[in-house]
Scaffold this active site. Structure first.
Site, short mmCIF file in Angstrom:
data_model
loop_
_atom_site.label_atom_id
_atom_site.label_comp_id
_atom_site.label_asym_id
_atom_site.label_seq_id
_atom_site.Cartn_x
_atom_site.Cartn_y
_atom_site.Cartn_z
N HIS A 18 8.42 29.38 25.14
CA HIS A 18 9.88 29.24 25.10
C HIS A 18 10.51 29.78 26.38
CE1 HIS A 18 9.09 28.92 20.67
NE2 HIS A 18 9.96 27.94 20.84
N HIS A 32 9.94 24.75 29.40
CA HIS A 32 10.04 24.04 28.12
C HIS A 32 11.40 23.36 28.01
CE1 HIS A 32 10.18 23.16 23.85
NE2 HIS A 32 11.19 24.01 23.69
N HIS A 84 18.86 24.50 24.25
CA HIS A 84 18.54 24.61 22.82
C HIS A 84 17.72 25.85 22.48
CE1 HIS A 84 14.59 23.15 24.03
NE2 HIS A 84 14.14 23.44 22.82
N ASP A 85 17.04 26.47 23.45
CA ASP A 85 16.25 27.68 23.18
C ASP A 85 16.65 28.82 24.11
OD1 ASP A 85 14.60 27.21 21.00
OD2 ASP A 85 13.12 26.11 22.19
N ASP A 137 12.17 18.10 21.18
CA ASP A 137 11.76 19.50 21.05
C ASP A 137 10.29 19.63 20.66
OD1 ASP A 137 12.07 22.26 21.01
OD2 ASP A 137 12.75 22.31 18.93
#
Length: 499
Positions: free
Chosen positions: A225, A229, A265-266, A375
């Site tokens: 993460h 990524h 998103h992360d 994802d």
């Protein structure tokens, strides 16, 4: 919608121009390569313009330190509240607001003298600041925050960007060519390719600053993460947005939302999962009542950076409010615990053939599905890329398991390196999570070449993992048999030596 009178912001009040410094560029009509109604820059020209107006390193570092305080004043937040309510009413998080439970730092008495006061400890224990501080304590000087392409690699990176819509795009190579700045470089390029900079009248320097903030809030120490990524998911999202069934109906707002959600998103992911935060009674788990804890944090952190950078400050309040809400809906959809919810809904739409992409709600739902696919698309990549991602995510699982064992916590599923092998984890993940979703995505797109290509890679990769798992089992059985033979031989020798 208000239009910026100048493409680049004016210099700060009281700022003196250094000797030999060029003045700020003039309005867009006078910029090189600008054509009315389109933005005809390629990447090198964009980078040159960014270099022209970029602040000095000292000013940039000072701006970063002042950023939180300035955003506090601008948003009317109180110093003691980690959440900030803006004019749009959506709660955001300041970066590094929440302490991360790092037992090594808490139990290490050798650092106590260096850490000092309770206030410093709180800062060091935040997700992002802990890692920055730990690097400083080890004497590692952080690199300057000037995220531009190295001239020696510019040609190779530009060549790769010309093929950014290909499914065999190697994000690891691209990250090396951009000196670890794949996310910033990729997003700048995609925003330009899709015409978003011109359509939303975005300031190029402000956009670059926002993307640097997002990239910096990913932790490079995480095996999986991290910003690479995020860049990989963004590249996959770009591929999905070009699928004809979806592309024919997408608006510029849809495209910008999809790319921003993929990139962020992360953001600020701690490298541990939600059960770990809950069992360690982390503040985020309490704040979000154990529901989509990480996804809520990613969303609110993104909103905080949008407001701090003022990227969308020139847009009407109702527009920015809608963007913030839809970003949240997209990022929250990546919660793996909601997989069946979205899969059942997608199956129902496809079976009933009632998807109307002219409708904004249906388009948004398919953007959620596209982001979910992006994802978890690693098993659908080429074997060499897919294997790297599989090893990275399992390494992150194992690190969490080691930490849980060390402090006598229940080891989370898939986090026990002695029991959970990489092939077994990947086969289960492909079978129960990836295959059902991508089969439905292929049904939606009409089995396009991209969808067929992804499913073919998925099947081949799954077969390879099964082969590796079989070899592991065979090796394990032979070792056990070898151990038994050795044990019997030792017993015979012991009998022979007995008087």
């Amino acid at each position: 919608m208000p239009v910026l009178e100048r493409f680049f912001p004016a210099a700060e009040p009281g700022r003196r121009r250094r000797t030999g410094e060029e003045p700020m560029p003039f309005p867009m009509g006078s910029l090189p390569g600008y054509q009315q109604g389109t933005l005809a820059w390629d990447l090198p020209e964009m980078i040159k313009m960014v270099k022209l107006v970029w602040k000095s390193k000292g000013e940039l570092r000072g701006a970063k330190h002042r950023g939180v305080l300035e955003s506090e004043d601008a948003l009317g937040g109180s110093a003691g509240d980690a959440r900030v309510r803006g004019q749009t009413g959506v709660l955001s998080e300041r970066r590094g607001s929440y302490p991360f439970i790092d037992f090594r730092l808490l139990n290490n008495t050798t650092l106590s003298g260096e850490i000092g006061t309770k206030k410093k400890v709180k800062r060091l224990l935040s997700f992002q600041r802990y890692f920055h501080a730990s690097r400083l304590l080890r004497g590692i000087v952080p690199q300057a925050s000037l995220y531009l392409l190295d001239e020696d690699y510019l040609g190779q990176a530009r060549h790769m960007l010309s093929k950014v819509g290909m499914w065999d795009f190697d994000i690891f190579l691209f990250d090396r060519l951009t000196n670890g700045n794949s996310l910033v470089t990729l997003l700048c390029h995609l925003f330009n390719v899709h015409g978003l900079i011109h359509h939303f009248q975005l300031d190029m320097v402000t956009l670059h600053r926002f993307l640097v903030m997002v990239q910096e809030d990913y932790h490079s120490q995480n095996p999986y993460h991290n910003a690479v990524h995020a860049a990989d998911v963004t590249q996959a999202m770009h591929c999905y947005l070009r699928e004809p069934k979806l592309a024919n109906f997408l608006t510029p707002s849809d495209i910008m939302l999809g790319l921003l959600a993929a990139a962020a998103h992360d953001v600020d992911h701690p490298g541990v999962n939600q059960p770990f935060l809950i069992k360690t009674k982390h503040h985020l788990a309490s704040l979000y009542q154990n529901v989509s804890v990480l996804e809520n944090h990613h969303w609110r952190s993104t909103i905080g950076m949008l407001r701090e950078s003022r990227l969308l400050a020139h847009l009407p309040k109702e527009v920015t409010q809608d963007i913030e809400q839809q970003l949240g809906s997209l990022i929250l959809a990546t919660d793996i615990n909601r997989q069946n919810e979205f899969l059942i809904r997608l199956k129902s739409h496809l079976d009933n053939q009632d998807l109307r992409l002219e409708d904004a709600q249906d388009r948004h739902f398919m953007l959620q599905i596209a982001l979910k696919c992006a994802d978890i698309c690693n098993p659908c990549r080429l074997w060499d890329l897919s294997k790297q991602w599989s090893e990275r995510v399992c390494e992150e699982f194992y690190r969490q398991g080691d930490l849980e064992q060390k402090f006598e916590l229940e080891v989370s599923p898939l986090c026990n390196q002695q029991k959970d092998t990489i092939p077994s984890i990947q086969i289960g993940f492909m079978t129960y999570i990836v295959e059902p979703l991508f089969e439905r995505w292929a049904q939606f797109t009409g089995n396009t070449p991209l969808s067929e290509n992804m499913l073919n890679h998925l099947r081949r990769n799954k077969a390879k993992w099964r082969s590796l798992l079989h070899k592991q089992h065979s090796s394990s059985r032979s070792n056990d048999h070898s151990g038994q033979v050795t044990g019997s031989q030792e017993q015979t020798l012991n009998k022979e030596e007995t008087p």
